[in-house]
Motif scaffolding. Structure first.
Motif: not given
Ligand SMILES: [Zn+2]
Ligand SMILES: [Zn+2]
Length: 501
Positions: A368, A370-371, A385, A399
């Motif tokens: 992912c 984002y994370c 994710c 996400h």
């Molecule tokens: Zn994520």
């Protein structure tokens, strides 16, 4: 090739030119106007000509037996098409025919004497007038005349409906020429307008188009049988026709739904095997057609990618993919997709894929953006994710990430390309031969021919065939973060918008 030449005297000539033999034959000269001819526009493949002039006249001509006959230019589609402002125009500056040949546009200059000098006279210079011409009888030879009967009340005579029908089919079919970009605005507008008052006429018309133009379809089948055939036998249909069908499905037959609703309903229909009764039957029927057409294109894209990878390996010594050439990306994701759809995917595609992936297996799990949690492959459209497990043991938000329409890989947070029709995003470009495929046959001849010089296409959507766009950030125009905090304003609380980096 036909050409028309306008003259300062107000007359124009038409010539028949044979480019190969460089022969020019004058077909005739017409004293059509009193002043200089300012515009000439052919429509319906040279069967119809529009002329306009400084005398403010627009005239419409039909070519029959190498001669032009005049026909009335106003072909009212609706009763409201008569323009009250004709007499304030001074001259006509030009004429153009829309891409689908269903509308003619003329530019008129205002007669300043007839305008109010204080108001309109100061700001108005020219106006563009649009006229529907799709109801014109232009003797387009379809294989067989198509009767367009309808019990619906339309205010249009059966003759007009038949003309509209054959002209729209002609108009759709001119896009079989691959060099013509898909610009369907006038066709969509006309079909949507008909759909308001005569939905069954529009459906009948589209089914006629399918049965007349798709290879392997028969015109004498009843409508419902033709639709069933669409869902089962698209492998012999050129990619371009599938693109046309997809656009028409989304923009006309399912115009009341946005792309996300279509995705949601289509997965519901799939999960319940078409037995969800909450949905309108008409809607689910066209969603199923759209689904099978997009699946067919996806299989072609996946098959092409695996073939490309295979041929590049079988050529020893050659650098796998030369710069400037298209190369396949996302094979691991595509393999996962085949595994998930094992029951539906064609055997031929499975065997191509297994040959390639037997040699090398790579993971389809991505991370992912984002994370950095892992994103397993569950759907070709998006990935969820796993979410980071925080210290307390509770799962954080998962996400939802869009996957690239071409490579099935998870897109970076700002994808490069966006399709306005199906709302898919992409950061890779599809191979150009995908758009030129006339069927789903991956014979060795096609592969060697097209792969050796496969280049990336222009930024075109692999599912709709239209030009993709750069996506504009939503926040420039969207009031969304403010709306979602609206309650806070009412309750007179402080509110914050958090900005992620
Ligand atoms: Zn994520
Ligand atoms: Zn699209």
């Amino acid at each position: 090739m036909l050409s028309a030449i306008g003259k300062g005297s107000g007359s124009f000539e038409i010539w028949l030119c044979d480019i190969s033999s460089k022969e020019f034959n004058k077909l005739g000269s017409y004293d059509a106007h009193d002043y200089i001819v300012t515009g000439l526009a052919w429509a319906f493949g040279g069967r119809c000509l529009y002329s306009c002039s400084q005398d403010n006249l627009v005239r419409s001509w039909i070519l029959r037996d190498r001669c032009l006959d005049e026909v009335p230019v106003h072909m009212p589609h609706n009763n409201n098409s008569s323009s009250a402002s004709d007499d304030v125009y001074d001259s006509c500056l030009g004429a153009a025919v829309s891409p689908g040949n269903l509308v003619v546009a003329t530019v008129h200059c205002f007669d300043v004497e007839k305008l109010n000098r204080m108001y309109e006279g100061r700001v108005l210079r020219a106006a563009i007038e649009y006229h529907w011409i799709g109801g014109l009888h232009v003797d387009i030879c379809l294989n067989r005349p198509v009767p367009f009967y309808t019990e619906e009340l339309s205010g249009l005579a059966e003759k007009d409906l038949t003309n509209w029908g054959s002209n729209i089919i002609w108009s759709l079919n001119q896009y079989q020429c691959l060099d013509r970009p898909l610009v369907l605005l006038d066709i969509i507008l006309a079909l949507l307008d008909f759909k308001v008052s005569m939905p069954r006429y529009v459906e009948h018309l589209l089914i006629k188009w399918i049965s007349l133009s798709f290879p392997g379809f028969h015109t004498d089948l009843p409508n419902e049988k033709t639709l069933l055939q669409v869902s089962s036998s698209l492998s012999g249909v050129p990619s371009r026709m599938l693109h046309l069908l997809n656009i028409i499905c989304r923009r006309v037959m399912l115009a009341q739904l946005d792309a996300d609703e279509i995705t949601r309903i289509s997965s519901e229909v799939q999960n319940t095997k078409g037995e969800c009764c909450s949905m309108d039957e008409q809607v689910t029927k066209w969603i199923a057609i759209l689904g099978s057409s997009e699946r067919e294109l996806r299989e072609r894209l996946v098959g092409f990618s695996f073939c490309a990878s295979q041929t590049s390996k079988s050529r020893p010594g050659a650098t796998p993919f030369q710069t400037g050439h298209w190369y396949p990306v996302g094979l691991a994701q595509m393999e996962q997709w085949i595994a998930l759809n094992n029951d539906h995917v064609r055997g031929e595609l499975k065997s191509i894929a297994s040959e390639v992936t037997n040699e090398k297996r790579c993971s389809a799990v991505e991370s992912c953006s984002y994370c950095s949690a892992s994103v397993p492959f569950e759907s070709p459209e998006f990935g969820l994710c796993q979410g980071k497990t925080s210290g307390s043991g509770s799962n954080d938000k998962r996400h939802k990430l869009s996957r690239c329409a071409v490579s099935m890989q998870v897109c970076p947070s700002i994808p490069l390309w966006f399709c306005v029709c199906c709302h898919r995003v992409a950061f890779r470009l599809a191979p150009d031969p995908l758009f030129r495929m006339s069927s789903s046959q991956f014979d060795s001849d096609f592969v060697t021919k097209s792969l050796s010089r496969a280049v990336s296409s222009k930024p075109l959507c692999p599912y709709c065939g239209i030009l993709l766009q750069r996506r504009q950030p939503d926040f420039l125009v969207s009031p969304l973060p403010f709306y979602s905090s609206y309650n806070n304003i009412k309750h007179n609380k402080q509110w914050n918008i958090y900005i992620a980096n």
